[in-house]
Design a protein around this motif. Structure first.
Motif, PDB file in Angstrom:
ATOM      1  N   LYS A   1      -5.155  -1.839  -1.239  1.00 43.71           N
ATOM      2  CA  LYS A   1      -4.298  -1.255  -1.757  1.00 43.71           C
ATOM      3  C   LYS A   1      -3.128  -2.334  -2.272  1.00 43.71           C
ATOM      4  CE  LYS A   1      -7.359   1.285  -2.667  1.00 43.71           C
ATOM      5  NZ  LYS A   1      -8.769   0.376  -2.798  1.00 43.71           N
TER       6      LYS A   1
ATOM      7  N   SER B   1     -13.886  -2.501  -5.483  1.00 41.74           N
ATOM      8  CA  SER B   1     -13.381  -1.471  -4.367  1.00 41.74           C
ATOM      9  C   SER B   1     -14.561  -0.551  -3.592  1.00 41.74           C
ATOM     10  CB  SER B   1     -12.346  -0.085  -5.376  1.00 41.74           C
ATOM     11  OG  SER B   1     -11.873  -1.438  -6.243  1.00 41.74           O
TER      12      SER B   1
ATOM     13  N   LYS C   1       1.000  -1.343  -0.004  1.00 45.90           N
ATOM     14  CA  LYS C   1       0.381   0.272  -0.359  1.00 45.90           C
ATOM     15  C   LYS C   1       1.122   1.396   0.383  1.00 45.90           C
ATOM     16  CE  LYS C   1      -2.084   0.204   3.893  1.00 45.90           C
ATOM     17  NZ  LYS C   1      -3.807   0.033   4.569  1.00 45.90           N
TER      18      LYS C   1
ATOM     19  N   GLY D   1      -7.310   0.950   4.343  1.00 47.75           N
ATOM     20  CA  GLY D   1      -6.793   1.888   4.708  1.00 47.75           C
ATOM     21  C   GLY D   1      -7.373   3.290   5.140  1.00 47.75           C
TER      22      GLY D   1
END
Lengths: 139, 163
Positions: free
Chosen positions: A77, B62, A10, B139
């Motif tokens: 990611k 995603s 990532k 994330g």
């Protein structure tokens, strides 16, 4: 058959990079590094199109004179980059997609391994085996 | 259906083992020791959450934004891990989310009364870690805390850290 396979974390550092030993390895490292820019561009571009189902497979990133570079990004990611020889034109999109699927499956197994710390380079022999299966056997 | 109890028992044993280890040799546990136990449990959950999310999001597309991620956590992720969906998701749209689960599977075995209310947070630490690990791999850096007012219902508060 791939010529170079790389797994990028990532934070954009390589977790695993392997190329054919007979070739100039540094050149592949540069190619993978520059392809990261294209990957970022694609990721942010897809975000703008509303209602589009975002796919994980990014497709052909860019062709150079000798090689074609394909990209794939996971939901966490982590990016996979595959470099294939341009002379091998028989490789179709479906085959590249299936290579990425295999890579992703085997990467998931590595992540679930309790002895692997996320962020470390990938040391797993099974992962190595899968990658070797996808690379061109050195002639 | 015995698979569900396997994890419940393992989890109960993990919690009591960690607390016993911390207490070895000492008479009483002070707050510092309790904090150490909770953070050990939470970091175990963190690693598990990371691996789980990698497997569970393998095929899904995603996520568009933070809210989408939270909805995924509340529905699919919660179903796979705790065998039910989150009952209530509230947000202030500034990065704070409250997930409320009215019959949290790890608390159903503890009796309903007030007697064990202060012991409940021990059993929630691992799950907080799982949620935090899952979000971090998607994330979103966050801080996850849990509170219990009436067993077996509990609320997980997720505060997403912005850069």
């Amino acid at each position: 058959m791939a010529v170079c396979i790389a797994v990028i974390a990532k934070e954009n550092y390589p977790l695993y990079i392997r190329s054919l030993p007979t070739q100039n390895e540094l050149k592949f490292h540069y190619t993978v590094h520059t392809s990261l820019d294209v990957v970022e561009e694609k990721i942010s571009a897809v975000g703008k199109s509303v209602g589009d189902q975002r796919e994980l497979y990014l497709g052909l990133l860019y062709p150079t004179e000798d090689y074609k570079v394909y990209g794939y990004v996971t939901n966490s990611k982590v990016k996979f980059v595959i470099v294939v020889d341009s002379s091998n034109t028989s490789l179709r999109d479906n085959e590249i997609r299936s290579m990425f699927r295999k890579l992703h499956n085997s990467f998931t197994d590595v992540m679930c391994n309790p002895f692997h710390n996320p962020g470390d380079t990938i040391q797993s022999k099974t992962f190595d085996g899968i990658v070797s299966g996808m690379m061109v056997p050195p002639g | 259906m015995a698979d569900e109890s396997l994890f419940d028992f393992l989890h109960m044993e993990i919690v009591s083992h960690i607390y016993k280890e911390q207490q070895s040799g000492k008479e009483e546990m002070d707050n510092k020791d309790r904090a150490v136990c909770v953070s050990v449990l939470e970091s175990m959950g963190f690693r598990v959450g990371q691996g789980l999310i990698e497997r569970l999001t393998r095929d899904s597309p995603s996520f568009k934004d933070e809210l989408d991620v939270m909805k995924f956590v509340c529905k699919d992720f919660w179903t796979k891990v705790f065998r039910r969906q989150v009952d209530n998701l509230r947000t202030n749209h500034q990065g704070t989310y409250v997930l409320q689960d009215n019959t949290f599977s790890l608390l159903t075995q503890l009796s309903n009364g007030k007697q064990y209310l202060d012991q409940a947070p021990k059993y929630l630490a691992f799950s907080c870690g799982i949620v935090r690990g899952a979000l971090s791999n998607l994330g979103l850096d966050s801080v996850v805390t849990a509170e219990v007012s009436v067993m077996p219902s509990c609320k997980f508060q997720v505060v997403v850290q912005k850069l």
